[in-house]
Design a protein around this motif. Structure first.
Motif, PDB file in Angstrom:
ATOM      1  N   GLU A  73      41.694  37.515  32.206  1.00  0.00           N
ATOM      2  CA  GLU A  73      42.598  37.994  33.738  1.00  0.00           C
ATOM      3  C   GLU A  73      41.274  38.572  34.448  1.00  0.00           C
ATOM      4  OE1 GLU A  73      44.712  41.860  34.689  1.00  0.00           O
ATOM      5  OE2 GLU A  73      44.794  41.638  33.016  1.00  0.00           O
ATOM      6  N   SER A  74      40.083  39.245  33.018  1.00  0.00           N
ATOM      7  CA  SER A  74      38.664  39.390  34.200  1.00  0.00           C
ATOM      8  C   SER A  74      38.083  38.757  34.772  1.00  0.00           C
ATOM      9  CB  SER A  74      38.135  40.512  33.031  1.00  0.00           C
ATOM     10  OG  SER A  74      37.070  40.828  33.645  1.00  0.00           O
ATOM     11  N   GLU A  75      38.168  36.957  33.824  1.00  0.00           N
ATOM     12  CA  GLU A  75      37.737  36.130  34.170  1.00  0.00           C
ATOM     13  C   GLU A  75      37.774  35.845  35.668  1.00  0.00           C
ATOM     14  OE1 GLU A  75      34.577  33.025  33.941  1.00  0.00           O
ATOM     15  OE2 GLU A  75      34.737  34.788  32.288  1.00  0.00           O
ATOM     16  N   LEU A  76      39.236  35.342  36.001  1.00  0.00           N
ATOM     17  CA  LEU A  76      39.795  35.022  37.251  1.00  0.00           C
ATOM     18  C   LEU A  76      39.694  35.752  38.455  1.00  0.00           C
ATOM     19  CD1 LEU A  76      43.125  33.091  35.650  1.00  0.00           C
ATOM     20  CD2 LEU A  76      41.143  32.384  36.494  1.00  0.00           C
ATOM     21  N   PHE A  77      40.617  37.170  37.963  1.00  0.00           N
ATOM     22  CA  PHE A  77      40.264  37.959  38.698  1.00  0.00           C
ATOM     23  C   PHE A  77      39.564  38.937  39.023  1.00  0.00           C
ATOM     24  CE2 PHE A  77      44.691  37.460  37.739  1.00  0.00           C
ATOM     25  CZ  PHE A  77      44.971  36.895  38.217  1.00  0.00           C
ATOM     26  N   GLY A  78      38.269  39.605  38.162  1.00  0.00           N
ATOM     27  CA  GLY A  78      36.580  40.422  38.729  1.00  0.00           C
ATOM     28  C   GLY A  78      37.536  41.040  38.021  1.00  0.00           C
ATOM     29  N   HIS A  79      36.868  42.364  38.025  1.00  0.00           N
ATOM     30  CA  HIS A  79      36.725  43.662  37.757  1.00  0.00           C
ATOM     31  C   HIS A  79      36.398  44.632  38.111  1.00  0.00           C
ATOM     32  CE1 HIS A  79      33.913  42.233  34.634  1.00  0.00           C
ATOM     33  NE2 HIS A  79      33.397  43.188  34.872  1.00  0.00           N
ATOM     34  N   ARG A  91      32.285  43.165  39.116  1.00  0.00           N
ATOM     35  CA  ARG A  91      32.136  41.475  38.806  1.00  0.00           C
ATOM     36  C   ARG A  91      33.206  40.531  39.426  1.00  0.00           C
ATOM     37  NH1 ARG A  91      33.027  37.198  36.656  1.00  0.00           N
ATOM     38  NH2 ARG A  91      34.044  37.383  34.717  1.00  0.00           N
ATOM     39  N   ALA A  92      32.664  40.075  40.835  1.00  0.00           N
ATOM     40  CA  ALA A  92      34.042  39.000  41.389  1.00  0.00           C
ATOM     41  C   ALA A  92      34.274  38.170  40.912  1.00  0.00           C
ATOM     42  CB  ALA A  92      33.308  38.059  42.613  1.00  0.00           C
ATOM     43  N   ALA A  98      34.816  31.381  44.437  1.00  0.00           N
ATOM     44  CA  ALA A  98      35.342  29.390  44.240  1.00  0.00           C
ATOM     45  C   ALA A  98      36.070  30.514  46.435  1.00  0.00           C
ATOM     46  CB  ALA A  98      37.488  29.769  43.889  1.00  0.00           C
ATOM     47  N   ILE A  99      36.006  31.306  46.613  1.00  0.00           N
ATOM     48  CA  ILE A  99      36.189  31.352  48.066  1.00  0.00           C
ATOM     49  C   ILE A  99      35.624  30.110  49.409  1.00  0.00           C
ATOM     50  CG2 ILE A  99      36.308  32.555  50.834  1.00  0.00           C
ATOM     51  CD1 ILE A  99      36.511  35.070  48.918  1.00  0.00           C
ATOM     52  N   ASP A 100      36.237  29.397  50.143  1.00  0.00           N
ATOM     53  CA  ASP A 100      35.646  28.536  51.098  1.00  0.00           C
ATOM     54  C   ASP A 100      35.519  26.882  49.733  1.00  0.00           C
ATOM     55  OD1 ASP A 100      36.054  29.782  52.790  1.00  0.00           O
ATOM     56  OD2 ASP A 100      34.427  30.020  53.089  1.00  0.00           O
ATOM     57  N   GLY A 101      35.869  26.945  48.806  1.00  0.00           N
ATOM     58  CA  GLY A 101      36.085  25.959  47.671  1.00  0.00           C
ATOM     59  C   GLY A 101      37.230  25.566  47.152  1.00  0.00           C
ATOM     60  N   THR A 102      36.996  25.657  45.902  1.00  0.00           N
ATOM     61  CA  THR A 102      37.866  24.618  45.152  1.00  0.00           C
ATOM     62  C   THR A 102      37.962  25.883  43.704  1.00  0.00           C
ATOM     63  OG1 THR A 102      38.261  22.704  46.073  1.00  0.00           O
ATOM     64  CG2 THR A 102      39.304  22.623  43.747  1.00  0.00           C
ATOM     65  N   LEU A 103      39.808  26.299  43.583  1.00  0.00           N
ATOM     66  CA  LEU A 103      39.441  26.196  41.860  1.00  0.00           C
ATOM     67  C   LEU A 103      40.342  25.431  40.709  1.00  0.00           C
ATOM     68  CD1 LEU A 103      38.980  28.887  40.387  1.00  0.00           C
ATOM     69  CD2 LEU A 103      41.763  29.178  41.338  1.00  0.00           C
ATOM     70  N   PHE A 104      39.734  25.208  39.703  1.00  0.00           N
ATOM     71  CA  PHE A 104      39.969  24.130  39.298  1.00  0.00           C
ATOM     72  C   PHE A 104      40.591  25.350  38.129  1.00  0.00           C
ATOM     73  CE2 PHE A 104      38.759  20.763  36.065  1.00  0.00           C
ATOM     74  CZ  PHE A 104      40.125  20.051  35.873  1.00  0.00           C
ATOM     75  N   GLU A 124      50.879  32.981  47.163  1.00  0.00           N
ATOM     76  CA  GLU A 124      51.408  33.600  48.216  1.00  0.00           C
ATOM     77  C   GLU A 124      50.945  34.270  49.024  1.00  0.00           C
ATOM     78  OE1 GLU A 124      55.029  36.059  45.644  1.00  0.00           O
ATOM     79  OE2 GLU A 124      55.547  33.298  45.458  1.00  0.00           O
ATOM     80  N   SER A 125      50.250  36.090  47.745  1.00  0.00           N
ATOM     81  CA  SER A 125      49.912  36.506  49.616  1.00  0.00           C
ATOM     82  C   SER A 125      47.918  35.747  49.797  1.00  0.00           C
ATOM     83  CB  SER A 125      49.453  37.926  48.840  1.00  0.00           C
ATOM     84  OG  SER A 125      48.244  37.703  48.013  1.00  0.00           O
ATOM     85  N   LYS A 126      47.888  35.101  48.702  1.00  0.00           N
ATOM     86  CA  LYS A 126      46.200  34.846  49.409  1.00  0.00           C
ATOM     87  C   LYS A 126      45.379  35.909  49.679  1.00  0.00           C
ATOM     88  CE  LYS A 126      46.700  30.334  50.551  1.00  0.00           C
ATOM     89  NZ  LYS A 126      46.395  29.491  49.544  1.00  0.00           N
ATOM     90  N   ASN A 127      45.951  36.551  48.359  1.00  0.00           N
ATOM     91  CA  ASN A 127      45.101  38.450  48.261  1.00  0.00           C
ATOM     92  C   ASN A 127      44.838  38.300  46.570  1.00  0.00           C
ATOM     93  OD1 ASN A 127      44.553  39.450  51.144  1.00  0.00           O
ATOM     94  ND2 ASN A 127      46.787  39.671  50.961  1.00  0.00           N
ATOM     95  N   VAL A 128      43.714  38.805  46.010  1.00  0.00           N
ATOM     96  CA  VAL A 128      43.119  39.166  44.928  1.00  0.00           C
ATOM     97  C   VAL A 128      42.456  40.306  44.594  1.00  0.00           C
ATOM     98  CG1 VAL A 128      41.036  38.704  45.263  1.00  0.00           C
ATOM     99  CG2 VAL A 128      42.395  37.831  43.212  1.00  0.00           C
ATOM    100  N   GLN A 129      43.241  41.476  43.904  1.00  0.00           N
ATOM    101  CA  GLN A 129      43.075  42.743  43.116  1.00  0.00           C
ATOM    102  C   GLN A 129      41.769  42.378  42.046  1.00  0.00           C
ATOM    103  OE1 GLN A 129      45.857  45.196  42.704  1.00  0.00           O
ATOM    104  NE2 GLN A 129      44.788  46.903  43.429  1.00  0.00           N
ATOM    105  N   ARG A 130      40.037  43.101  41.710  1.00  0.00           N
ATOM    106  CA  ARG A 130      40.260  43.122  40.668  1.00  0.00           C
ATOM    107  C   ARG A 130      40.566  44.061  39.396  1.00  0.00           C
ATOM    108  NH1 ARG A 130      33.493  43.381  42.843  1.00  0.00           N
ATOM    109  NH2 ARG A 130      33.482  41.836  43.427  1.00  0.00           N
TER     110      ARG A 130
END
Length: 195
Positions: A73-79, A91-92, A98-104, A124-130
């Motif tokens: 969770e922390s790895e993907l969403f940051g904290h 930490r992001a 991956a903003i402006d890039g690709t998340l694999f 769905e929202s195109k928003n992330v919350q750490r």
């Protein structure tokens, strides 16, 4: 941008079809689900899709099976600082990276169900919350997922969300196994020996 023939080695019908699909989907923003047996080169397909796209950002790879679920969770969403014991700095996460890039997301079939719902919300929202954060950040990234598992079986057993599956399976790409690409073996051996 690397040449697709440098990443996807082969002249078999299966390799040619794979290259055709990559060239077809790369310029779009479509989410891609790469399926194939372990060792068939799913990460190379993700790299080729990213390299052939018009995205200026980086390819950020996460192996969902290699990171313990409590850290994923922390790895993907940051904290945020102080979100948990040991979080001495903000930490992001990989999604922000991956903003402006690709998340694999490799081995997405191994992602815990609790994180699947959070990933679905980001898509769905195109928003992330750490983790530990209050605000949200807008994220624009291309998603490529990969698995060797049959996700429909995991859906039926309640281990994978069907709504997430339909969200990530917009453009499916099946990577052929080597046993159906026998003519490619000498080319692959030659590349490996040169490396």
């Amino acid at each position: 941008m690397s040449n697709i023939d440098e990443l996807i080695i082969g002249q078999s019908a299966g390799a040619k079809e794979l290259k055709r699909l990559i060239k077809l989907v790369a310029p779009s923003a479509a989410t891609v689900l790469v399926q194939g047996e372990t060792g068939t080169g799913k990460e190379l397909v993700a790299r080729a899709i990213h390299d052939q796209s018009k995205r200026r950002g980086s390819l950020i790879a996460v192996n969902c099976a290699a990171i313990p679920s409590e850290l994923l969770e922390s790895e993907l969403f940051g904290h945020e600082k102080g979100a948990f014991t040991g979080a001495i700095n903000s930490r992001a996460g990989r999604i922000e990276q991956a903003i402006d890039g690709t998340l694999f997301l490799d081995e997405i079939g191994d992602m815990p169900i609790s994180l699947q719902s959070k990933l679905l919300r980001v898509l769905e929202s195109k928003n992330v919350q750490r983790v530990g954060g209050r605000g949200e950040k807008n994220v624009d990234f291309r998603l490529v997922c990969a698995t060797h598992q049959n996700l429909q079986v995991k859906i039926d057993s309640g281990e994978f969300r069907s709504d997430l599956y339909y969200r990530i399976n917009v453009f499916p790409v099946d990577v052929p196994k080597l046993s159906v690409r026998l003519v490619d073996i000498p080319l692959l051996v030659d590349v490996m020996l040169k490396q």
